[in-house]
Design a protein around this motif. Structure first.
Motif: not given
Length: 151
Positions: A11-19, A63-68, A150-151
């Protein structure tokens, strides 16, 4: 740690830490020859804004869903097939638990900033996931002391 995991959910938050979180989950999935799924949870706009806004937020939520989905694909495409990439709307810990139960996940991997004091008392997604999970949870330490995520 068990070496018998069959389905690992990261489960990720889409920030740089997700990698970093995904890399750790991939190592475990590879060692166990396990299926790997990745998910991100968007909180519904009604929750984010208290639900008091007298307007239709559907197009903004879409839009938020598509961006995610696009951001998740950027993070995961080279490692996780699209059919195993999931963006859901809801409260993160609840949706992670639901997904884990419905898809027979036996290990959930999440990032944790290791907060203490008030930040810990106020709760975080990783704490919520840990306390309600019916399977093992691995919290991967992310962000260094004094470093902003940071994102």
């Amino acid at each position: 740690m068990s070496n018998e995991y069959r389905h690992v959910l990261v489960a990720v938050d889409l920030t740089k830490d997700s990698h970093r979180v995904l890399e750790r989950a991939m190592q475990i999935a590879d060692r166990n020859h396990a299926k790997l799924s990745i998910m991100h949870t968007l909180e519904p706009l009604g929750f984010a804004y208290g639900g008091d806004i007298p307007m239709d937020l559907t197009s903004i939520q879409d839009q938020l869903d598509e961006h995610a989905k696009q951001r998740l694909a950027e993070i995961a495409d080279t490692h996780v097939p699209r059919e195993n990439q999931h963006v859901v709307v809801g409260m993160p810990d609840t949706e992670i638990h639901r997904f884990a139960e419905e898809h027979d996940v036996d290990l959930i991997v999440v990032g944790s900033h290791g907060r203490h004091g008030f930040a810990l008392l106020l709760g975080s997604t990783s704490t919520g996931v840990l306390h309600g999970a019916q399977c093992d949870v691995l919290a991967v330490r992310v962000g260094k002391k004094g470093e902003e995520s940071a994102e």
